[in-house]
Design an enzyme around this catalytic site. Structure first.
Site, PDB file in Angstrom:
ATOM      1  N   GLY A 177       0.813  -1.210   0.000  1.00 33.02           N
ATOM      2  CA  GLY A 177       0.000   0.000   0.000  1.00 33.02           C
ATOM      3  C   GLY A 177       0.846   1.258   0.000  1.00 33.02           C
TER       4      GLY A 177
ATOM      5  N   VAL B 151      17.650   9.048  -3.826  1.00 28.30           N
ATOM      6  CA  VAL B 151      18.245   9.376  -5.131  1.00 28.30           C
ATOM      7  C   VAL B 151      19.299  10.469  -4.987  1.00 28.30           C
ATOM      8  CG1 VAL B 151      17.779  10.356  -7.414  1.00 28.30           C
ATOM      9  CG2 VAL B 151      16.235   8.630  -6.451  1.00 28.30           C
TER      10      VAL B 151
ATOM     11  N   ARG C 280       1.303  -5.546  -5.744  1.00 29.29           N
ATOM     12  CA  ARG C 280       1.594  -6.744  -4.973  1.00 29.29           C
ATOM     13  C   ARG C 280       1.966  -7.842  -5.950  1.00 29.29           C
ATOM     14  NH1 ARG C 280       0.044  -5.307   0.069  1.00 29.29           N
ATOM     15  NH2 ARG C 280      -1.611  -3.735   0.236  1.00 29.29           N
TER      16      ARG C 280
ATOM     17  N   ASP D 202       4.844  -4.244   6.535  1.00 30.96           N
ATOM     18  CA  ASP D 202       5.324  -5.519   7.043  1.00 30.96           C
ATOM     19  C   ASP D 202       5.646  -6.515   5.932  1.00 30.96           C
ATOM     20  OD1 ASP D 202       5.482  -7.444   9.520  1.00 30.96           O
ATOM     21  OD2 ASP D 202       4.244  -8.494   8.060  1.00 30.96           O
TER      22      ASP D 202
ATOM     23  N   THR E 296       3.925   2.924   5.836  1.00 33.91           N
ATOM     24  CA  THR E 296       2.569   2.392   5.880  1.00 33.91           C
ATOM     25  C   THR E 296       1.731   3.268   6.789  1.00 33.91           C
ATOM     26  OG1 THR E 296       1.179   0.577   6.673  1.00 33.91           O
ATOM     27  CG2 THR E 296       3.359   0.747   7.634  1.00 33.91           C
TER      28      THR E 296
ATOM     29  N   ASP F 118      -0.703   2.331   8.454  1.00 33.88           N
ATOM     30  CA  ASP F 118      -1.270   1.534   9.547  1.00 33.88           C
ATOM     31  C   ASP F 118      -0.520   1.692  10.872  1.00 33.88           C
ATOM     32  OD1 ASP F 118      -3.057   0.597   7.665  1.00 33.88           O
ATOM     33  OD2 ASP F 118      -1.956  -1.265   7.294  1.00 33.88           O
TER      34      ASP F 118
ATOM     35  N   ASP G  63       1.681  -0.277  12.108  1.00 34.04           N
ATOM     36  CA  ASP G  63       1.536  -1.584  12.739  1.00 34.04           C
ATOM     37  C   ASP G  63       2.847  -2.337  12.935  1.00 34.04           C
ATOM     38  OD1 ASP G  63       2.000  -1.998  10.059  1.00 34.04           O
ATOM     39  OD2 ASP G  63       0.370  -3.439   9.771  1.00 34.04           O
TER      40      ASP G  63
ATOM     41  N   ARG H  32     -18.762  16.130  12.036  1.00 35.34           N
ATOM     42  CA  ARG H  32     -19.386  16.679  13.233  1.00 35.34           C
ATOM     43  C   ARG H  32     -20.327  17.834  12.870  1.00 35.34           C
ATOM     44  NH1 ARG H  32     -15.249  17.506  15.978  1.00 35.34           N
ATOM     45  NH2 ARG H  32     -15.405  15.862  17.549  1.00 35.34           N
TER      46      ARG H  32
ATOM     47  N   ARG I  57      -6.110  -2.050   9.242  1.00 34.58           N
ATOM     48  CA  ARG I  57      -6.183  -3.512   9.328  1.00 34.58           C
ATOM     49  C   ARG I  57      -6.474  -3.914  10.777  1.00 34.58           C
ATOM     50  NH1 ARG I  57      -1.251  -6.234   6.233  1.00 34.58           N
ATOM     51  NH2 ARG I  57      -0.065  -4.983   7.714  1.00 34.58           N
TER      52      ARG I  57
ATOM     53  N   HIS J 286      -9.824   4.764   1.109  1.00 35.57           N
ATOM     54  CA  HIS J 286      -8.483   5.088   0.613  1.00 35.57           C
ATOM     55  C   HIS J 286      -8.169   6.575   0.570  1.00 35.57           C
ATOM     56  CE1 HIS J 286      -8.636   0.863  -0.457  1.00 35.57           C
ATOM     57  NE2 HIS J 286      -7.334   0.911  -0.649  1.00 35.57           N
TER      58      HIS J 286
ATOM     59  N   ARG K 211      -5.045   7.334   2.432  1.00 40.64           N
ATOM     60  CA  ARG K 211      -3.710   7.083   1.895  1.00 40.64           C
ATOM     61  C   ARG K 211      -3.186   8.236   1.051  1.00 40.64           C
ATOM     62  NH1 ARG K 211      -3.503   0.903  -0.356  1.00 40.64           N
ATOM     63  NH2 ARG K 211      -3.560  -0.181   1.661  1.00 40.64           N
TER      64      ARG K 211
END
Length: 319
Positions: A11, A24, A72, A103, A125, A127, A129, A154, A171, A249, A252
């Protein structure tokens, strides 16, 4: 170390471009060729590689996503695909590799390191995590995006006297919900790491309504369960009109925060410097505001610990 490669996998996360830029330019500053590998491990297996220069990374530090694109790759996970990736690195003369991702991506970096390819991981990431680092690149930007959404939801919830459940990503890690819920003033935060009682959430909503509160914001981490089932239970127990917003998404994307830009830039530089020193099999992180590097095998074995004290703060402040 004459030539290094860089790829982004899994992701995407805001700040990846800042890290690419740093890798770079640090490489070029040290007279090292930098090869950009397109589409993550899929591009590595299929040789989607081109040399990068200063212009390649101009005006990207503020951009979300990844200029190298991501995907992926099931093929990379096979014995044959993995060997193809090794062969491609040899064909292009790539002496070391910098890998950006979460991960699963870092586990790919671990495998490459064990196969003799000096590889450095950069945790990217939303997340958050990974247990070995306080923060991953992209997490803070995602939290800011959610907090902004909470404020807007709200407004409309108050206008109609509704409750609103906002589902966020992560996740099985509740950090986005925890940080955004605290910063956004949510009345309830539901995360997979902590048990929750729908009756307690309902009671808090009723108590708020009874004292004149016109809204009730609940932030829910996606790993908890079906958000619509929870919404139905809340309606049944409170009679309060409840709506669901799944941010998806949008979390992201967007321009990375200052924190993510700086952290990504520092890690990108450190990654190249480690490769120049002949080190591989390392992954970068941040602990107590210090950029760290540690053995990638040890790092991936460190279990993520949920911040229960912060969670207790959210309960205390949402009475």
């Amino acid at each position: 170390m004459k030539t290094i490669g860089i790829l982004t996998s899994g992701g995407d996360a805001p700040g990846m471009n800042a890290a690419i830029r740093a890798v770079v330019r640090t490489g070029i500053y040290n007279n090292i060729r930098v090869m950009g590998i397109k589409q993550g491990y899929n591009g590595l297996v299929n040789g989607l590689i081109e040399e990068m220069n200063l212009s390649s990374v101009a005006d990207i530090i503020h951009r979300g996503g990844t200029m190298l694109r991501s995907s992926r790759s099931d093929e990379f996970l096979t014995k044959e695909g993995f060997q193809k990736a090794i062969n491609v690195l040899k064909v292009f003369g790539i002496d070391g590799l910098v890998v950006l991702g979460g991960d699963g991506t870092l586990r790919g970096a671990k495998a490459l390191s064990e196969a003799g390819i000096p590889t450095i991981g950069i945790p990217c990431t939303i997340d958050n995590d990974l247990g070995y680092t306080d923060y991953t690149i992209g997490f803070m930007t995602a939290v800011e995006t959610v907090v902004d959404a909470i404020g807007k939801i709200r407004d409309t919830s108050t206008s109609h006297g509704r409750a609103n459940i906002i589902e966020v990503m992560g996740r099985h890690c509740g950090d986005i919900a925890l940080y955004a819920g605290l910063a956004g003033g949510a009345e309830s935060i539901i995360v997979p790491e902590m048990p929750f009682d729908i009756e307690q959430v309902s009671r808090k909503a009723i108590q708020g309504r009874n004292r004149g509160k016109l809204h009730h914001i609940i932030v829910l981490a996606e790993g908890v369960g079906n958000v619509y089932d929870i919404s139905e239970s809340l309606i049944e127990q409170t009679g309060i009109d409840t709506r669901v917003t799944i941010l998806g998404h949008i979390q992201r994307g967007g321009s990375p925060t200052v924190f993510d830009r700086i952290t990504a830039s520092e890690m990108g530089r450190r990654a190249v410097e480690l490769l120049i020193k002949g080190e591989g099999g390392r992954t970068l992180g941040i602990k107590c505001n210090e950029i760290i590097d540690l053995d990638i095998i040890q790092a991936l074995d460190i279990k993520k610990e949920f911040n229960k004290e912060m969670f207790e703060t959210t309960i205390l402040l949402s009475i």
